[in-house]
Each structure stands twice: as structure tokens, then as C-alpha cells.
Design a protein around this motif. Structure first.
Motif, PDB file in Angstrom:
ATOM      1  N   ILE A   1       7.241 -13.150  -0.429  1.00  8.19           N
ATOM      2  CA  ILE A   1       5.951 -13.839  -0.352  1.00  8.19           C
ATOM      3  C   ILE A   1       4.810 -12.830  -0.458  1.00  8.19           C
ATOM      4  N   ILE A   2       4.934 -11.730   0.281  1.00  8.24           N
ATOM      5  CA  ILE A   2       3.913 -10.684   0.211  1.00  8.24           C
ATOM      6  C   ILE A   2       3.805 -10.128  -1.205  1.00  8.24           C
ATOM      7  N   TYR A   3       4.958  -9.942  -1.851  1.00 12.55           N
ATOM      8  CA  TYR A   3       4.955  -9.387  -3.205  1.00 12.55           C
ATOM      9  C   TYR A   3       4.173 -10.279  -4.164  1.00 12.55           C
ATOM     10  N   PHE A   4       4.458 -11.575  -4.135  1.00 15.42           N
ATOM     11  CA  PHE A   4       3.785 -12.469  -5.076  1.00 15.42           C
ATOM     12  C   PHE A   4       2.314 -12.670  -4.716  1.00 15.42           C
ATOM     13  N   LEU A   5       1.984 -12.659  -3.424  1.00 15.46           N
ATOM     14  CA  LEU A   5       0.587 -12.795  -3.030  1.00 15.46           C
ATOM     15  C   LEU A   5      -0.247 -11.581  -3.437  1.00 15.46           C
ATOM     16  N   THR A   6       0.370 -10.415  -3.411  1.00 16.50           N
ATOM     17  CA  THR A   6      -0.372  -9.180  -3.709  1.00 16.50           C
ATOM     18  C   THR A   6      -0.236  -8.751  -5.170  1.00 16.50           C
ATOM     19  N   LEU A   7       0.575  -9.463  -5.942  1.00 19.47           N
ATOM     20  CA  LEU A   7       0.838  -9.060  -7.324  1.00 19.47           C
ATOM     21  C   LEU A   7      -0.429  -8.854  -8.151  1.00 19.47           C
ATOM     22  N   PRO A   8      -1.436  -9.745  -8.045  1.00 19.38           N
ATOM     23  CA  PRO A   8      -2.645  -9.535  -8.863  1.00 19.38           C
ATOM     24  C   PRO A   8      -3.474  -8.317  -8.444  1.00 19.38           C
ATOM     25  N   PHE A   9      -3.215  -7.790  -7.247  1.00 18.80           N
ATOM     26  CA  PHE A   9      -4.057  -6.715  -6.722  1.00 18.80           C
ATOM     27  C   PHE A   9      -3.303  -5.393  -6.574  1.00 18.80           C
ATOM     28  N   GLN A  10      -2.132  -5.277  -7.195  1.00 14.88           N
ATOM     29  CA  GLN A  10      -1.292  -4.108  -6.964  1.00 14.88           C
ATOM     30  C   GLN A  10      -1.942  -2.804  -7.410  1.00 14.88           C
ATOM     31  N   SER A  11      -2.772  -2.859  -8.429  1.00 17.67           N
ATOM     32  CA  SER A  11      -3.379  -1.621  -8.921  1.00 17.67           C
ATOM     33  C   SER A  11      -4.240  -0.950  -7.863  1.00 17.67           C
ATOM     34  N   THR A  12      -4.775  -1.721  -6.937  1.00 15.82           N
ATOM     35  CA  THR A  12      -5.574  -1.137  -5.853  1.00 15.82           C
ATOM     36  C   THR A  12      -4.821  -1.097  -4.530  1.00 15.82           C
ATOM     37  N   LEU A  13      -3.959  -2.107  -4.289  1.00 12.68           N
ATOM     38  CA  LEU A  13      -3.262  -2.166  -3.008  1.00 12.68           C
ATOM     39  C   LEU A  13      -2.209  -1.076  -2.865  1.00 12.68           C
ATOM     40  N   LEU A  14      -1.451  -0.814  -3.923  1.00 12.83           N
ATOM     41  CA  LEU A  14      -0.361   0.143  -3.800  1.00 12.83           C
ATOM     42  C   LEU A  14      -0.852   1.542  -3.447  1.00 12.83           C
ATOM     43  N   PRO A  15      -1.839   2.081  -4.166  1.00 12.89           N
ATOM     44  CA  PRO A  15      -2.340   3.401  -3.748  1.00 12.89           C
ATOM     45  C   PRO A  15      -3.140   3.354  -2.457  1.00 12.89           C
ATOM     46  N   GLY A  16      -3.715   2.182  -2.145  1.00 11.86           N
ATOM     47  CA  GLY A  16      -4.525   2.081  -0.935  1.00 11.86           C
ATOM     48  C   GLY A  16      -3.710   1.932   0.329  1.00 11.86           C
ATOM     49  N   LEU A  17      -2.534   1.284   0.231  1.00  9.84           N
ATOM     50  CA  LEU A  17      -1.726   1.016   1.420  1.00  9.84           C
ATOM     51  C   LEU A  17      -0.360   1.701   1.381  1.00  9.84           C
ATOM     52  N   GLY A  18      -0.065   2.429   0.309  1.00  7.39           N
ATOM     53  CA  GLY A  18       1.161   3.212   0.274  1.00  7.39           C
ATOM     54  C   GLY A  18       0.999   4.502   1.064  1.00  7.39           C
ATOM     55  N   ILE A  19       2.104   5.223   1.207  1.00  9.03           N
ATOM     56  CA  ILE A  19       2.073   6.500   1.925  1.00  9.03           C
ATOM     57  C   ILE A  19       1.678   7.603   0.949  1.00  9.03           C
ATOM     58  N   LEU A  20       0.583   8.286   1.264  1.00  4.68           N
ATOM     59  CA  LEU A  20       0.163   9.459   0.509  1.00  4.68           C
ATOM     60  C   LEU A  20       0.462  10.681   1.368  1.00  4.68           C
ATOM     61  N   PRO A  21       1.495  11.429   1.038  1.00 10.04           N
ATOM     62  CA  PRO A  21       1.938  12.523   1.909  1.00 10.04           C
ATOM     63  C   PRO A  21       0.825  13.518   2.224  1.00 10.04           C
ATOM     64  N   ARG A  22       0.734  13.823   3.516  1.00  9.46           N
ATOM     65  CA  ARG A  22      -0.155  14.869   4.034  1.00  9.46           C
ATOM     66  C   ARG A  22      -1.625  14.614   3.738  1.00  9.46           C
ATOM     67  N   GLN A  23      -1.986  13.355   3.548  1.00  7.58           N
ATOM     68  CA  GLN A  23      -3.379  12.980   3.356  1.00  7.58           C
ATOM     69  C   GLN A  23      -3.758  11.948   4.416  1.00  7.58           C
ATOM     70  N   LEU A  24      -4.916  12.130   5.032  1.00  7.16           N
ATOM     71  CA  LEU A  24      -5.312  11.238   6.116  1.00  7.16           C
ATOM     72  C   LEU A  24      -5.398   9.792   5.653  1.00  7.16           C
TER      73      LEU A  24
END
Length: 202
Positions: free
Chosen positions: A21-44
């Protein structure tokens, strides 16, 4: 036991379905959500990914590969009760996320670290609980899913082996922290322990 198994299956299915459900709800916004809410190593700005990254997936293939083992492993852990499952899930979730943030190589998303954690927990809990049935179940899971363990090594490009490794480590830690209190051998017909205090299931 039958009712517990039914409840465990429903909860595991709901957890897996929730990711879809989360995948399909966020599908249109993945270009911003993935880098915004993914883990960026050693970055605040990547710290919040420790909490949110397991909920996000880059495509249906990514999510499909995680769904079946998540459903199976979550069901088996849920048979021990919702509270224990919550504790195991939290430990694996945090261990995987923190490990990736400290040692990861790039943007990381997906629930596979949690899946590896649940798998590792199921594999080793019987040894810490001194429970023969759990050890046998762990052996059966190894025969079925043992090839997953290659995922803790840097063998495939684009796959976060750090997430798998630290998730699995979290599963082992959960098995240690949540092991059952050991009691001495008893005598009499009420004793249900096997030799040397090992537990068996009736």
C-alpha cells in the motif's frame, strides 16, 4: 494454538500488504521521497532513513523479492506473541539502519535488512532458548532459505550487503536479549523439559 497461528498469519499478511500500500501510494513521488527518506550514510539528513527506509522500495521487483520471506518469517516470529515480535522487529530494524548509516556505501532503501534480521533470529533462537523444536525449525529454514545468507557478503552490485549483515546481526542480538530464563531440571510428572533442561513442545 490454532487461533494464535491464525492471528499470526493475519498480522504478517497485514504487515506485508502495508508495504505494498505504501509503495503504490508513494509511487508518483518516488523521485523525491526515496532520496529524502532513504538512508544516506554518514550524513545528518540521512538519519531519518533509519526509521523510514524499510518502508520504501524502488520497484515492484524489489518489493516482490522481500514480500514472501517477510510474510513467512514474520508469521513464525509472531507465533511467539505480538510483544516479542515487536521487540525483535525493532532490534532488527534499528540494527540494520544504524549499520547502513555508519558503514553503507550509498542511498539505501528496502525492508531486506529486517527480513535478514528475522531470519537470523529464527535460525539461532533455539540455541539460546535451549528449545529442540526451535532448533529443528531453524535447520529447516536454513535448508529452504539458506542461500539468502550470501546476501551478507558484497557479492552483487547495487545491493546493500551492509543492510543484510547488520540486520542479521540484530536478529542474533534479539535472540540473545530475548532468550527465555533458564530454570533448573525438575522432577515429577509435571516436568516437560528434556535432558539437561532442554525444552520440548507438547
Amino acid at each position: 494454538m490454532k487461533q494464535r497461528a491464525k492471528s499470526a498469519l493475519v498480522l504478517a499478511a497485514c504487515l506485508t500488504a502495508g508495504l505494498w500500500i505504501i509503495y503504490f501510494l508513494t509511487l508518483p513521488f518516488q523521485s523525491t521521497l526515496l532520496p529524502g527518506l532513504g538512508i544516506l550514510p554518514r550524513q545528518l539528513q540521512g538519519l531519518d532513513g533509519i526509521l523510514f527506509a524499510p518502508l520504501l522500495h524502488a520497484g515492484t521487483g524489489h518489493l516482490i523479492s522481500n514480500s514472501l520471506p517477510l510474510l513467512a518469517f514474520a508469521f513464525l516470529v509472531l507465533l511467539e506473541g505480538l510483544r516479542r515480535f515487536g521487540a525483535v522487529l525493532a532490534i532488527c530494524w534499528l540494527a540494520s539502519g544504524i549499520g547502513v548509516w555508519l558503514f553503507g556505501g550509498g542511498l539505501t532503501i528496502g525492508v531486506s535488512g529486517v527480513v535478514f534480521g528475522l531470519f537470523a533470529y529464527l535460525m539461532v533462537r533455539g540455541f539460546y532458548n535451549r528449545d529442540l523444536m526451535q532448533i529443528l525449525l531453524g535447520g529447516a529454514l536454513f535448508l529452504i532459505y539458506g542461500s539468502l545468507l550470501w546476501g551478507v557478503l558484497p557479492t552483487a552490485a547495487g545491493v546493500s550487503w551492509q543492510s543484510h549483515l547488520f540486520g542479521a546481526a540484530g536478529g542474533v542480538v534479539a535472540a540473545i536479549l530475548l532468550r527465555r530464563p533458564r530454570t533448573g531440571p525438575q522432577t515429577g510428572p509435571e516436568n516437560r523439559n528434556g535432558p539437561a533442561g532442554w525444552r520440548t513442545r507438547s
